[in-house]
Design a protein around this motif. Structure first.
Motif, PDB file in Angstrom:
ATOM      1  N   TYR A 161      36.189  -6.275  -4.184  1.00  0.00           N
ATOM      2  CA  TYR A 161      36.490  -5.037  -3.843  1.00  0.00           C
ATOM      3  C   TYR A 161      37.391  -4.223  -5.132  1.00  0.00           C
ATOM      4  CZ  TYR A 161      34.542  -5.139   0.889  1.00  0.00           C
ATOM      5  OH  TYR A 161      33.664  -5.153   1.836  1.00  0.00           O
ATOM      6  N   ASN A 162      37.815  -5.154  -5.954  1.00  0.00           N
ATOM      7  CA  ASN A 162      38.632  -4.622  -6.927  1.00  0.00           C
ATOM      8  C   ASN A 162      37.947  -3.262  -7.705  1.00  0.00           C
ATOM      9  OD1 ASN A 162      39.829  -4.369  -9.802  1.00  0.00           O
ATOM     10  ND2 ASN A 162      41.352  -5.838  -9.042  1.00  0.00           N
ATOM     11  N   GLY A 166      35.997  -5.810  -9.795  1.00  0.00           N
ATOM     12  CA  GLY A 166      35.303  -6.085  -8.889  1.00  0.00           C
ATOM     13  C   GLY A 166      33.770  -6.160  -8.913  1.00  0.00           C
ATOM     14  N   LEU A 167      33.228  -6.963  -8.223  1.00  0.00           N
ATOM     15  CA  LEU A 167      31.814  -7.397  -8.121  1.00  0.00           C
ATOM     16  C   LEU A 167      31.039  -6.015  -7.691  1.00  0.00           C
ATOM     17  CD1 LEU A 167      29.375  -9.154  -8.286  1.00  0.00           C
ATOM     18  CD2 LEU A 167      29.850 -10.068  -5.988  1.00  0.00           C
ATOM     19  N   ALA A 174      30.546   1.652 -11.108  1.00  0.00           N
ATOM     20  CA  ALA A 174      31.627   2.406 -10.514  1.00  0.00           C
ATOM     21  C   ALA A 174      32.928   1.913 -10.938  1.00  0.00           C
ATOM     22  CB  ALA A 174      31.660   2.771  -8.930  1.00  0.00           C
ATOM     23  N   ASN A 175      32.956   1.355 -12.037  1.00  0.00           N
ATOM     24  CA  ASN A 175      34.159   0.659 -12.697  1.00  0.00           C
ATOM     25  C   ASN A 175      34.664   1.365 -13.797  1.00  0.00           C
ATOM     26  OD1 ASN A 175      32.048  -0.282 -13.964  1.00  0.00           O
ATOM     27  ND2 ASN A 175      32.625  -2.353 -14.499  1.00  0.00           N
ATOM     28  N   LYS A 176      34.249   2.725 -14.109  1.00  0.00           N
ATOM     29  CA  LYS A 176      34.458   3.362 -15.201  1.00  0.00           C
ATOM     30  C   LYS A 176      35.536   4.410 -14.959  1.00  0.00           C
ATOM     31  CE  LYS A 176      29.892   2.451 -17.126  1.00  0.00           C
ATOM     32  NZ  LYS A 176      28.702   3.033 -17.702  1.00  0.00           N
ATOM     33  N   PRO A 177      36.359   5.048 -15.632  1.00  0.00           N
ATOM     34  CA  PRO A 177      37.257   5.841 -15.677  1.00  0.00           C
ATOM     35  C   PRO A 177      36.746   7.260 -15.146  1.00  0.00           C
ATOM     36  CG  PRO A 177      38.036   4.916 -17.635  1.00  0.00           C
ATOM     37  CD  PRO A 177      36.371   4.360 -17.181  1.00  0.00           C
TER      38      PRO A 177
END
Length: 326
Positions: A161-162, A166-167, A174-177
């Motif tokens: 969930y990081n 996270g995976l 959804a891991n971009k600023p």
């Protein structure tokens, strides 16, 4: 002449001469001890130590918690214990903004475990009961999360969930600023994120319980159902599932207990803050937290104990009645 008489009548020779019968010497048999003194000491040690630890760590602490629920105590010296009666329960029900949300979250926890991992565990058990190839490997893989500690599971799912690496966020982009999804910090998402991790573990538990129940089904029932022309779904619905009634009772009780004692995952994720409050978290925060309100935390523990007994006592009564009938 006498030798001839003895030869012709051997029975006469076997008759003892007249007179008192000779006394037989009685051999004194000593008392055989099944257990030596050393065995008794060892047995007393092996049975006594666990019993004493169980009484001290379970019964004494439970009774002490019930007594402390009617007091105020900061945990520093027994002289500071003051009797307040039902005041802790009044404050809990009326003035604690976290209590009723915690009760609601425990109920949601139970509903989710019943609706998602329980049917999924039953489905996996039915499939593995068909004696497919590598069934042992599949059983091990599905049951592995059950034998892993909840704390380790929490750490693993924290990585999943990081929000940055996270995976899940990496898969959905959804891991971009500006596009981060904070699965743990968002009060609208974190409870459901924890429940997914709990369901992942609970599925293997339910699978093993149902698989044990399916192994006890009489094979003749399946054969009779096949002779009547029933298909696989009809056999399961009308024949197999009704025989799993004892297993369903165990599953229900186990799921309720799992929902009430939920603690590890939530504490590892975010310590029960921001929308993941549970009764067990409130107990911990009040007893070993900064405030150290042991009496107030004990009152919450008593409420949790009463809810648990409401479920456990009817199950024990039904079990004992069944044993007496059999």
């Amino acid at each position: 002449m006498s030798m001839d008489t003895t030869t012709k009548n051997p029975e006469a020779a076997a008759v003892p001469p007249p007179g008192p019968a000779p006394e037989k010497k009685r051999v004194k048999q000593g008392h055989r001890r099944l257990l030596t003194r050393r065995d008794r000491i060892t047995l007393a040690f092996m049975a006594g130590v666990p019993t004493i630890l169980h009484v001290i760590l379970v019964w004494v602490t439970a009774l002490a918690s019930i007594a402390l629920a009617f007091t105020t105590w900061d945990g520093i010296g027994f002289d500071s214990i003051k009797w307040v009666g039902l005041q802790n329960f009044k404050d809990l029900f009326d003035n604690n903004p976290q209590f009723w949300p915690a009760v609601q979250h425990n109920i949601i926890w139970f509903v989710v475990l019943i609706l998602i991992p329980t049917p999924l565990g039953l489905f996996l058990a039915v499939q593995l009961d068909k004696k497919i190839r590598f069934s042992r490997v599949y059983q091990t893989a599905f049951f592995l999360p059950v034998v892993i500690s909840m704390a380790c599971i929490g750490f693993v799912w924290q990585l999943v969930y990081n929000p940055d690496t996270g995976l899940i966020n990496s898969l959905i982009g959804a891991n971009k600023p500006g596009h981060y999804i904070d699965w743990i910090g968002d009060p609208d998402l974190n409870l459901w994120a924890v429940l997914i991790a709990a369901s992942w573990r609970h599925t293997g538990y339910m699978m093993i319980l149902y698989l044990a129940g399916l192994k006890g089904v009489d094979p003749s029932l399946r054969e009779a159902s096949a002779l009547d022309g029933a298909n696989e779904w009809q056999t399961f619905k009308s024949v197999i599932f009704p025989t799993l009634r004892p297993t369903n009772t165990v599953v229900l009780v186990v799921t309720i207990i799992e929902a009430l004692r939920a603690f590890d995952l939530v504490f590892v994720f975010n310590k029960g803050a921001q929308g993941t409050e549970l009764l067990s978290i409130l107990v911990t925060n009040n007893i070993i937290g900064e405030s150290s309100r042991i009496g107030y935390g004990s009152a919450i523990a008593v409420v949790l104990l009463v809810i648990s007994l409401i479920v456990i006592i009817p199950y024990l009564i039904a079990t004992f009645r069944k044993e007496r009938r059999s």
